[in-house]
Design a protein around this motif. Structure first.
Motif, PDB file in Angstrom:
ATOM      1  N   ARG B 209      39.998 -50.047   4.540  1.00  0.00           N
ATOM      2  CA  ARG B 209      40.319 -50.896   5.706  1.00  0.00           C
ATOM      3  C   ARG B 209      40.650 -50.036   6.922  1.00  0.00           C
ATOM      4  N   ALA B 210      41.460 -48.997   6.694  1.00  0.00           N
ATOM      5  CA  ALA B 210      41.839 -48.131   7.816  1.00  0.00           C
ATOM      6  C   ALA B 210      40.608 -47.444   8.390  1.00  0.00           C
ATOM      7  N   SER B 211      39.674 -47.057   7.515  1.00  0.00           N
ATOM      8  CA  SER B 211      38.469 -46.381   7.988  1.00  0.00           C
ATOM      9  C   SER B 211      37.699 -47.284   8.940  1.00  0.00           C
ATOM     10  N   TRP B 212      37.521 -48.532   8.543  1.00  0.00           N
ATOM     11  CA  TRP B 212      36.777 -49.471   9.408  1.00  0.00           C
ATOM     12  C   TRP B 212      37.553 -49.760  10.688  1.00  0.00           C
ATOM     13  N   LEU B 213      38.853 -49.922  10.540  1.00  0.00           N
ATOM     14  CA  LEU B 213      39.692 -50.168  11.720  1.00  0.00           C
ATOM     15  C   LEU B 213      39.517 -49.023  12.719  1.00  0.00           C
ATOM     16  N   GLY B 214      39.602 -47.797  12.226  1.00  0.00           N
ATOM     17  CA  GLY B 214      39.476 -46.633  13.099  1.00  0.00           C
ATOM     18  C   GLY B 214      38.100 -46.557  13.750  1.00  0.00           C
ATOM     19  N   MET B 215      37.065 -46.800  12.969  1.00  0.00           N
ATOM     20  CA  MET B 215      35.701 -46.702  13.503  1.00  0.00           C
ATOM     21  C   MET B 215      35.434 -47.796  14.532  1.00  0.00           C
ATOM     22  N   MET B 216      35.915 -49.003  14.248  1.00  0.00           N
ATOM     23  CA  MET B 216      35.723 -50.110  15.196  1.00  0.00           C
ATOM     24  C   MET B 216      36.458 -49.845  16.507  1.00  0.00           C
TER      25      MET B 216
END
Lengths: 485, 323
Positions: B209-216
């Motif tokens: 989740r954090a990975s997607w949050l960061g990328m978005m």
């Protein structure tokens, strides 16, 4: 597939990393192992065993005939008297010793198995050999505890066990057969498959090294007629067979009307069920190990992928990308994922069934892949647009061929999974625990894996429903097949 | 490159406009990502760890790993002398062999950026600076942004920020998202690495989740950890983040880098991480523009292995320089 065109673009090309062949010394010829000695066949017959990766002849092996079978059964019968009378703790000592020798010689045996079978060294080193040793350790532990196995006080062995094993896990199937038989006090006559006799003959040497009394283990390489002679021998009390359903049926007919105890571990067409809430990346890994482990030559392979229609595209994209990274080639290379098919005969069968799949309208896909020019090879293959009516969804292919079907609801998944003449294995992929339990409960398969596939452990019973056979191997349940209960 | 980077960042933001419209929408999006089976993930990372990388492949991997290092010093005791020594080492890792590649960057606190910049001037080695009240990130947003602007003004080429793990674990994803956006803005042309402190996020689901949050939110790199907590980069959490950047690129066309940091000390470990990159994200990431190691002691082990490959003998710690 990591073939040449792709590696040109990829600067990180793995250099060859072959395991050394010098750790194993294969003799130019081997005899039968009867009554603790290696001997020639009575009629002098021999056959050659080849490396399926190169077609190189590895050795010439004596081929047991009816007379040899009779001699081996007599030796086993004679040995049974003292062996069965030994206290369990004494039998355990031999089994523990065998287990330790297998561990000590595991690198040698792994290389040998890879040469004779064609499977990657990664698998013989990390799966086959550790499991073989674990199986002997496990049943060694039972030998002095049979009173507590749930079969009453002082359960008795059956006598001479005739055992016929397949070529897909030569040494592991030997362990599954011999370890429980010896732990319970039986003696054995075992026939390895004609394409993979060598590891069983090395095991014979291990029996000598462990000081196992003569005649307790007899190894008779040969073809189907040798197996038939063992099964039909009047003085065999127990028959254990792992192999094809067709041969299993023949064996069942042979022993019908006798008092021989029979266990059969036969074919399968395992359903690997992926729900829309599955951990997709791990499901892809599970699908790959489910069908491409040991080139799909696994009776419990997850050869039918049942994927929920709503995630089919996403899952297949990921799966195809993943198949593009599989490394096919020299089985002795430590980086090889996919090795050779075991024999020309098996390759022909896989090829024919794949052609049937295409002819019946299923869509065939393989990652671009260059196959070696000698040896027996088949590229990992997917079939999509498959329905329950397709041959590739019903018949066991026993090769690296996955049939992809879809479903809409858990009910449909269960109905399709169970709609098979087989019932050996199944897999469920979902992050929802309650769904795992509910679905597993309704699957008619001897083993159901949840969020994993092809995981084996000697403590866990293994066996089939329906035409996948009967009887259980492994665990406490595995003792029953070798006890008079 | 800078303008394109900004253009893609805003394109990414608008592609996920619905998902980031409110705290609850963002929560639904992140919780709708496929779950991670911990046993399976770790098994896959372990299986890739058994790849046998020899001879030419090993030589390639060692040089690539050296070129991917963010050579790091993040101590209270850092001095200009220490940072200059680090810079010299980054530019010429092995004084006995000038064919040795340079490291990608040196990584320092903001107040050391100017010194580091001078030390690596003209070499192509980048200066990365941790900022946003590293490592805890417990400060008001304007303090964090001032920290970032300070580093950028001193010439930092790259900013390594930490997310607000407290907010993340409390489920206030939009706060984390907005903060990353603000830091991205403040970073200007500097490339932004977003540190999740995976050891504190604790679960693999959280890391995805954090990975997607960061990328978005516009991260140029997603990074595992600060190196300041018990669990830092592991093969499994790095594999998971590589899956995330692979999937993100497939969905948006935007490529994001990955930086495992902390705990990678041996050449053997580094090569295993490169195998993860190669067989998960693919060859596109086998470049220090897209993959970095946050490390310090790793470099000397790589140099010793490199010398061994060149000479056939192991040298020893006195044949490589202390920082």
């Amino acid at each position: 597939m990591a073939d040449k065109t792709e590696t040109l673009n990829n600067p990180f090309e793995y250099a060859p990393a072959p395991e050394s062949r010098s750790v194993v010394d294969i003799a130019p010829s081997y005899g039968l192992f009867i009554d603790g000695e290696f001997t020639e066949a009575a009629d002098g017959k021999v056959f050659k065993t080849v490396s399926p990766a190169t077609e190189e002849v590895l050795s010439e092996v004596a081929q047991a005939g009816a007379a040899d079978v009779d001699r081996a059964v007599k030796a086993a019968r004679k040995a049974f008297v003292k062996w069965s009378a030994l206290p369990g703790a004494e039998r355990a000592k031999y089994l523990f010793r065998i287990a330790r020798i297998i561990q000590e010689r595991s690198r040698e045996l792994a290389v040998l198995e890879t040469l004779d079978n064609g499977k990657p060294i990664k698998e013989t080193r990390d799966a086959d050999l550790p499991l073989v040793a674990a199986h002997f350790f496990y049943y060694a532990g039972w030998a002095d505890k049979l009173d507590h196995a749930g079969y009453g006080a002082n359960p008795q062995p059956l006598g001479v066990a005739g055992q016929v094993i397949p070529w897909n896990f030569p040494l592991l199937m030997l362990a599954w057969k011999i370890a429980p038989a010896l732990a319970t006090g039986n003696t054995v006559v075992l026939k390895p498959a004609e394409t993979t006799p060598l590891s069983a003959l090395f095991f014979a040497d291990i029996c000598r090294q462990a000081g196992l009394p003569k005649g307790v283990v007899n190894i008779l390489p040969g073809y189907g007629d040798t197996g038939a002679a063992i099964v039909a021998h009047d003085d065999v009390n127990k028959v254990a067979f792992t192999g094809s359903t067709a041969v299993g049926k023949e064996i069942a007919r042979t022993v019908a009307g006798t008092d021989k105890k029979l266990t059969l571990e036969l074919g399968g067409k395992g359903a690997n069920i992926v729900f829309d809430d599955a951990p997709i990346d791990q499901a892809v890994e599970g699908i790959v190990s489910g069908i491409f482990f040991n080139q799909g030559q696994v009776c419990c392979a997850g050869s039918r992928l049942l994927v929920q229609e709503s995630v089919q595209d996403e899952l297949l994209d990921s799966l195809k990308r993943r198949l593009g990274t599989l490394r096919l080639g020299d089985p002795l290379d430590k980086n090889t994922d996919i090795g050779a098919i075991n024999s020309a005969e098996q390759l022909a069968r896989i090829t024919a069934l794949a052609e049937t799949g295409e002819a019946e309208g299923a869509e065939r896909w393989s990652a671009p892949c260059e196959l070696p020019t000698s040896g027996y090879w088949f590229a990992p293959t997917l079939f999509t647009n498959v329905t329950q009516a397709h041959t590739v969804a019903r018949d066991e292919i026993f090769g690296p061929v996955l049939s992809v079907l879809t479903f809409r609801t858990p009910e449909e998944a269960v109905a399709k999974a169970n709609n098979s003449q087989y019932g050996l294995s199944a897999g469920i992929w979902t992050e929802k625990g309650s769904r795992i339990l509910a679905v597993a409960d309704r699957l008619r398969a001897g083993v159901v894996w949840a969020n994993t596939f092809n995981k084996f452990d000697p403590t866990s019973p293994f066996g089939g429903y329906k035409e996948s056979g009967f009887g259980r191997e492994g665990g406490r349940h595995g003792l029953e097949a070798y006890l008079d209960v | 490159m800078p303008t394109t980077a900004h253009a893609t960042a805003s394109a990414t933001a608008s592609a996920f406009a619905d998902a980031t419209a409110s705290d609850s929408a963002l929560r639904r999006f992140l919780h709708g990502l496929p779950g991670v089976d911990a046993v399976g993930l770790e098994a896959r990372a372990a299986a890739l760890g058994t790849r046998s990388i020899k001879t030419t492949a090993k030589a390639y991997a060692i040089d690539l790993a050296i070129s991917m290092i963010d050579l790091t010093t993040l101590e209270g005791a850092d001095t200009p002398g220490k940072v200059r020594a680090l810079g010299a080492k980054a530019v010429h890792p092995d004084p006995s062999d000038r064919t040795t590649p340079r490291t990608a960057a040196v990584c320092v606190y903001p107040d050391m950026v100017a010194t580091a910049k001078e030390a690596v001037a003209g070499s192509g080695v980048k200066v990365a600076s941790v900022a946003t009240a590293f490592p805890a990130g417990r400060a008001a947003l304007d303090v964090k942004l001032a920290d970032v602007r300070d580093a950028v003004a001193a010439g930092a080429d790259e900013i390594d920020m930490v997310i607000d793990r407290g907010a993340f674990l409390a489920g206030r994803y939009l706060k984390v998202y907005d903060e990353i956006r603000a830091v991205k803005e403040a970073s200007g042309t500097a490339r932004l690495k977003v540190i999740f402190e995976t050891g504190e996020l604790s679960t693999y689901d959280n890391i995805r989740r954090a990975s997607w949050l960061g990328m978005m939110a516009g991260a140029d790199f997603i990074k595992t950890s600060t190196g300041k907590v018990g669990v830092n980069a592991t093969p499994a959490n790095t594999l998971l983040m590589l899956e995330a950047v692979r999937d993100f690129k497939q969905q948006t066309g935007v490529q994001i880098g990955v930086k495992p940091a902390g705990g990678i000390r041996t050449s053997k470990d580094a090569v295993k991480f490169l195998v993860l990159v190669n067989e998960t994200a693919g060859a596109d990431w086998l470049d220090n523009h897209w993959f970095r190691f946050g490390a310090s002691s790793l470099l000397n082990d790589l140099l010793m292995q490199r010398q061994k490959l060149a000479t056939g003998r192991y040298s020893g710690p006195d044949y490589v320089t202390v920082d």
